[in-house]
Write an enzyme that holds these catalytic residues in place. Sequence first.
Site, PDB file in Angstrom:
ATOM      1  N   LEU A 199       0.855  -1.330  -0.144  1.00 25.95           N
ATOM      2  CA  LEU A 199       0.012  -0.213   0.110  1.00 25.95           C
ATOM      3  C   LEU A 199       0.682   1.186   0.082  1.00 25.95           C
ATOM      4  CD1 LEU A 199      -2.755  -0.904   2.594  1.00 25.95           C
ATOM      5  CD2 LEU A 199      -2.945  -1.438   0.314  1.00 25.95           C
ATOM      6  N   GLY A 200       1.048   1.590  -1.288  1.00 27.77           N
ATOM      7  CA  GLY A 200       2.065   3.098  -1.399  1.00 27.77           C
ATOM      8  C   GLY A 200       3.203   2.659  -2.134  1.00 27.77           C
ATOM      9  N   THR A 220       8.970   2.743  -2.707  1.00 25.42           N
ATOM     10  CA  THR A 220      10.207   2.411  -3.964  1.00 25.42           C
ATOM     11  C   THR A 220      11.154   1.622  -3.321  1.00 25.42           C
ATOM     12  OG1 THR A 220       9.193   4.332  -5.167  1.00 25.42           O
ATOM     13  CG2 THR A 220      11.416   3.320  -5.659  1.00 25.42           C
ATOM     14  N   VAL A 263       9.640   3.731  13.819  1.00 25.54           N
ATOM     15  CA  VAL A 263      10.258   4.659  15.007  1.00 25.54           C
ATOM     16  C   VAL A 263      11.840   4.425  14.419  1.00 25.54           C
ATOM     17  CG1 VAL A 263      11.098   4.755  17.402  1.00 25.54           C
ATOM     18  CG2 VAL A 263       8.924   3.982  16.957  1.00 25.54           C
ATOM     19  N   ILE A 288      17.067   2.051  12.265  1.00 25.02           N
ATOM     20  CA  ILE A 288      17.574   1.502  13.728  1.00 25.02           C
ATOM     21  C   ILE A 288      16.697   0.501  14.003  1.00 25.02           C
ATOM     22  CG2 ILE A 288      18.390   2.071  15.845  1.00 25.02           C
ATOM     23  CD1 ILE A 288      18.671   5.000  15.022  1.00 25.02           C
ATOM     24  N   LYS A 343       6.400   8.682  18.542  1.00 19.75           N
ATOM     25  CA  LYS A 343       7.438   7.671  18.703  1.00 19.75           C
ATOM     26  C   LYS A 343       7.832   6.930  20.229  1.00 19.75           C
ATOM     27  CE  LYS A 343       9.384   9.298  14.383  1.00 19.75           C
ATOM     28  NZ  LYS A 343      10.472   9.822  13.512  1.00 19.75           N
TER      29      LYS A 343
END
Length: 428
Positions: free
Chosen positions: A9-10, A16, A132, A136, A205
């Site tokens: 979705l997107g 990409t 978040v 990482i 976050k």
Amino acid sequence: MKPVKVGLLGLGTVGTGVVRIVEAHQEDLQSQAGSSIVIEKVLVQNKSKSRNISIAQDKLTEDPWEVIRHPEIDVIVEVMGGIGHTKEYILEALSLGKHVVTANKDLMALHGPEILAKAKENRCDVLYEASVAGGIPILRTLVEGFSSDRITKIMGIVNGTTNYILTKMSQEGAAYADVLKEAQALGYAEADPTSDVEGLDAARKMTILATLGFRTNVNLEDVSAKGISAVSKEDILYAKRLGYELKLLGIAERQDDLISISVQPTMVKHSHPIASVNGVFNAVYVYGEAVGETMFYGAGAGELPTATSIVADLVAVVKNLKLGVNGKQSGIAYKETKLKTDEQISSKYFLLLHVADRAGVLARITQVFAEAEVSLESVLQQPNPTNPEAEIIIITHDASKAAIQKVLHTFESLDVVHKVKSVYRVEG
């Protein structure tokens, strides 16, 4: 195993990146997951739009339900953002038994418990590492790496835009407004930067980090948030003179099962590792009772760093499929949420005061702190050629938030205090 088919979705920057990594690393992914991974269908806003990635036209669709309800798709990867419709799509996917990987911090911060409950009900995985700190792997670390430890504090730079702005102000002596314009021109800040600069992005976050780190459901309204829009060049200069860097920190603390979560500009000692995290980079500092102090540093955004976290989650879902253990993810909140009161939240504070330049003023100010039972670590009074008033810089010892609020309230009615220019938490 047969190929695992994915609905995406997107297809913006991060979407990409997901396609690039899945296509370029297929051999490695198959080796790790035990099955090939195929992008079966991709939701886009405009199928005719030219793109910088080659993807078969028949894989594209402008209809989200064509992806969500596709009978052969096993996993939905959501990188479109938003809350309202996106939540609807994810809940529907879970009700159909499809697993979900998302990078949507807003959605998980606001509706995480509901989504995770729906996933458990349907024995599905919901993984959201990329929500978040980009590339990482902090969420998996909190859930798995610290599973045998008890986390007492999480402190992080989790917004690259504000860290870029504060870094430029510190290193070049630039004004906030000028650096913000530069950040917008470079694409680091949105045209409307409110979510970043007022601490809202970081607060979402920290909601996720605290929920996973402390195993309790934290709501966004539990997070006290203050941004950097009021930070001045003078604040940065004084911080540096005193041996500190000014950073927008998310801070989550736990003591005796009482927690506090905040986002605020904070003065960090130069000797602390997080003080040297500059530019658009992120870092999360974790304190465990057994392991002590650890820090995780890296790119907090961007096409490939964020996509790397998404694909890592995708591999985890496929592994679970192979083992037949989907829907049994760890890290589910099980503790009652108990928030600290202002009397129980404690830290050092920096205050910059503009005061009347006459005898006895300093004594009166220190008396206010004494009456609030706040002890002082250092007091500095120095002339400012651009300010006819005297400037007094104070750093306190550990004091409760309530005590500092009492001091500030008293200063409002004290004629010798003309202005409380700045108040910052101090770490390190």
